[in-house]
Structure formats: C-alpha cells, structure tokens
Design an enzyme around this catalytic site. Structure first.
Site, PDB file in Angstrom:
ATOM      1  N   CYS A 171      44.573  33.356  35.964  1.00  0.00           N
ATOM      2  CA  CYS A 171      43.668  32.467  35.239  1.00  0.00           C
ATOM      3  C   CYS A 171      43.853  30.993  35.583  1.00  0.00           C
ATOM      4  O   CYS A 171      43.111  30.144  35.071  1.00  0.00           O
ATOM      5  CB  CYS A 171      43.831  32.691  33.739  1.00  0.00           C
ATOM      6  SG  CYS A 171      43.597  34.429  33.284  1.00  0.00           S
ATOM      7  N   HIS A 302      43.167  24.597  28.836  1.00  0.00           N
ATOM      8  CA  HIS A 302      43.026  26.019  29.108  1.00  0.00           C
ATOM      9  C   HIS A 302      42.396  26.676  27.874  1.00  0.00           C
ATOM     10  O   HIS A 302      41.487  27.495  28.004  1.00  0.00           O
ATOM     11  CB  HIS A 302      44.388  26.625  29.435  1.00  0.00           C
ATOM     12  CG  HIS A 302      44.326  28.012  29.960  1.00  0.00           C
ATOM     13  ND1 HIS A 302      43.653  28.342  31.115  1.00  0.00           N
ATOM     14  CD2 HIS A 302      44.838  29.180  29.484  1.00  0.00           C
ATOM     15  CE1 HIS A 302      43.759  29.639  31.338  1.00  0.00           C
ATOM     16  NE2 HIS A 302      44.466  30.173  30.351  1.00  0.00           N
ATOM     17  N   HIS A 337      36.443  33.470  28.624  1.00  0.00           N
ATOM     18  CA  HIS A 337      37.520  33.349  29.606  1.00  0.00           C
ATOM     19  C   HIS A 337      37.074  34.059  30.877  1.00  0.00           C
ATOM     20  O   HIS A 337      37.075  35.285  30.961  1.00  0.00           O
ATOM     21  CB  HIS A 337      38.801  33.968  29.063  1.00  0.00           C
ATOM     22  CG  HIS A 337      40.022  33.568  29.841  1.00  0.00           C
ATOM     23  ND1 HIS A 337      39.970  33.218  31.179  1.00  0.00           N
ATOM     24  CD2 HIS A 337      41.328  33.454  29.483  1.00  0.00           C
ATOM     25  CE1 HIS A 337      41.184  32.914  31.591  1.00  0.00           C
ATOM     26  NE2 HIS A 337      42.030  33.036  30.580  1.00  0.00           N
TER      27      HIS A 337
END
Length: 413
Positions: A171, A302, A337
């Site tokens: 990620c 994030h 996400h």
C-alpha cells in the site's frame, strides 16, 4: 540510482496525470470528485460476497478499456493492467507530449502494486477447487505476472528504450514508484518517467482484511471517533515526470515539483504500523527535500480509517510537526483503499490541490477522535494556497514511503 550524465541534479516536475478511480475517470473528473467530496462507496459486485455480513467497496464503473488501449488486445490484459495502461495513456495525453518524440529518449516506467492480477488468481483458484487444475484457464494464467503492469505500458506506447519495473511494496508502492522515477529523472538516467500504481479489487484481499476485522460495514471514516475500518477500492494513478528544463522547453503545464522523498522498512509487525518508524520516514522525506516541518501546508495521510493506523499516524505526525500540525486529510474516505494505487492517486490529488488551490475534504466525518487530534478538513473542501504538500504511504510489513511536492512558481523574465 546513481547520478550520471549531468554535472548537477536536475529539478523534477509533474506535467501529466492519468486517473482511473471510483469517483472519476481522467484527471478532470477526479478533480471535480475531490473538490465535491464525492464517495465511490457502493455494494461490491465484481466478486461473490455471499457469506460476508457486509461488503461495500469502491469499484470503478463505466471503464471502457478500448478507449485508451489501442495497440494491445484488451482481452489479453488483466484488469489491473488495463487500469495501469489506461492511466498511462491518459497521463501522456494530459501532458500534451507527442509520445513519438519521446521514443528515442531513455525513459522509466515504474508502477506499484499490492495484488498484481489477483482477480485472475481468484478465478484460477475457483476453477481448480471446483473442477481440478486441468480446468484452469491458460489465458488467465498468462495474464497473472505482476510485471505486466509496467511492461504493458511500454508495449502499448511502443517505448523500447525504457526500464519497466513493477514495485510490490503493497500500500506504499505508489510512492515508492514515484521516488524511483524522481531519482531517474533527477540524475539524468531517464529523460522522463511514467510513475504510479494500480490494483483491481479481488476477493483474496477483501477476505484478508475482513478476517482481520478491518472492513468497515458501510463507509470509510478516517480520524473519526466512530471509524470502523477500510473499504477496499481499485483503480490506477500515473504521473508524468520530466526535468524542469524539458518542461519549460516544450511549454508544458506544470502541476507541481517533486521535492524529495523518504523510504524505510521497520519490519516491526506484519500488519501493525510502528509510530517511531512512520515518524522517521517523514523526517527522512523532509531532509531529502530540504524542507522544514513548518513549511509543509498540508499532509495527505495514509488515513485508512482503522483504529490502529489513524492513531499511530496522527501521533507520528505530531511527533514530527509538533502540537499544531498542518491540516491532515484522507482521500481514502472518498475512493477507498486502492492498495498499490493509493499513494499514487493521493499524489495526483496533492498535485491538483497545489495547482487548483484547494484542500480535498475527509468525508463521512462527524467527530474527530481525540487520540488523532488533527484538522482533517471534514466533509467540505476549502480554498487554500499551498506551497508544500506531504503525501504519506504506509504498508504492511513496515514499508513506509513519503513524498514531498511543491508549487512551481515561474521566475519572471
């Protein structure tokens, strides 16, 4: 990359943006979606969700790969590769460059990913379980290698003098890819770079997060006291990087300048973030960019919406920036996400924020968790003059990557 070919490092700027996302296709739709605080959340349809108590996600809709993929056979490309190639084509066209002019120049393609073509792997495993390995599709098997996410861009754009790499640091991979491209162009090893990330939603990753108890039942609410986790998303973001000299010579529009980046890997835990390591990565990025903490105007966090990530990241931000940090937002509240595409799409959002002079909101927000204690620009975008923006990318295994972007101000003649 070692610096070569130029006596001094070159300044690197962003001149093209390509977007495949759940809130818009192409840079203009994405910009409008960010400014409006749009949500890509909806019930998942791309795989069987029977047996899950809740299954919302941020799917890409109305994606017509044939519009962007003109030389390769679309059916021979997995979904993530289709996203990657389409976003690269969009970015080149947005940059206003004739790709033919760049074919004779050395370049770099770097694409980050978490899952590669795991949607195809899902189908292969289903076939093996249901009917035996002899019924696994050879065509799907050929589409699986993650290297195709970058190699297919080179093939589609007919670029032969390029290094094409796929970066699998989960990620944070989009920011890793940007850092790699920045180094290549800055040093003169490449005259241009196509950098970003891509992933397609798959049952494997959704199931993994679900088993961890980190899938939100309906929507993603970063930094909110009642947040309950992530929504998995999909898409791709690709940025065109070139030297400032090149951009000025061809009269290109400059979205932002890449000022520097930081990387580290603490290997502290398979899934839990480490506050000291996250803070250190931000400090490394500031040092690499030659930027002081009080010069940063905005942080694109994030910001996954999980209990652990948001508190850990917010504490690390205060550790670096003090008790009154810059506004800190999460675009995942809108697009979910997107795994390997996450920090690439956020970087595009940061570049647009600088150019268009606004801060995208963190939507779905009611009450900020006191343990987070950041101004997340709840629910409604605000106008702002931004000179320096920080983009955070954190990943499982302790892979952290932070990129600093700055406004490019033309020097009067």
């Amino acid at each position: 990359m070692a610096e070569s070919g130029h006596a001094s490092p070159r300044r690197v700027v962003i001149t093209g943006l390509g977007v495949v996302s759940s809130i818009g296709m192409g840079v203009e739709e994405f910009r409008r979606g960010l400014r409006a605080g749009s949500s890509g959340a909806k019930p998942i349809t791309v795989f069987d969700v029977e047996g899950f108590d809740h299954a919302n996600g941020c799917e890409v809709e109305d994606f017509a790969p044939e519009r962007w993929i003109r030389h390769l056979a679309v059916e021979h490309l997995g979904r993530a590769t289709q996203y990657s190639v389409a976003a690269a084509r969009m970015a080149i066209e947005d940059a206003g460059v004739s790709i033919a002019d760049w074919r004779s120049l050395p370049g770099l393609i770097s694409i980050g990913t978490t899952d590669g073509e795991s949607r195809d792997l899902d189908h292969l495993v289903e076939a093996e379980i249901a009917h035996g390995p002899e019924h696994m599709s050879p065509e799907l098997a050929r589409r699986v290698p993650a290297g195709r996410l970058s190699a297919a861009i080179a093939q589609e754009l007919q670029l032969s003098d390029v290094e094409a790499v796929t970066i699998p640091t989960a990620c944070a991979a989009g920011n890793y890819a940007l850092g790699y491209g920045y180094d290549a162009v800055r040093s003169g090893d490449a005259e241009y770079a196509l950098c970003g990330g891509a992933d397609a939603m798959c049952r494997k990753t959704f199931s993994g997060f679900y088993r961890l108890g980190t899938i939100a039942p309906d929507r993603c609410r970063p930094f909110d006291v009642d947040r309950k986790g992530i929504l998995t998303g999909e898409g791709a973001g690709v940025l065109v990087l070139e030297s400032l000299e090149s951009a000025l010579a061809r009269g290109a529009r400059i979205y932002a300048e890449v000022l520097g980046y930081g990387l580290n890997c603490d290997a502290y835990h398979q899934v839990a973030p480490n506050q000291d390591s996250v803070g250190r990565c931000m400090q490394l990025a500031l040092e690499n960019a030659g930027v002081k903490a009080d010069q940063v105007d905005l942080i694109s966090a994030h910001g996954t919406g999980t209990k652990a990530n948001d508190v850990t990241e917010a504490r690390a931000i205060r550790e670096v920036f003090g008790s009154r940090p810059p506004r800190t937002i999460s675009m995942k509240s809108m697009i979910g996400h997107t795994m390997g595409a996450a920090s690439a799409l956020s970087a595009i959002g940061c570049a647009l924020a600088i150019t268009e002079k606004f801060i995208p909101p963190t939507i779905n927000h009611t009450t900020t968790d006191p343990e987070c204690d950041v101004d997340c620009v709840p629910n409604v975008a605000i106008e702002a003059e931004l000179k320096v923006v920080q983009n955070n990318g954190l990943a499982f295994g302790g892979n952290n990557a932070v990129v600093l972007l700055g406004r490019y101000d033309e020097v009067p003649a």
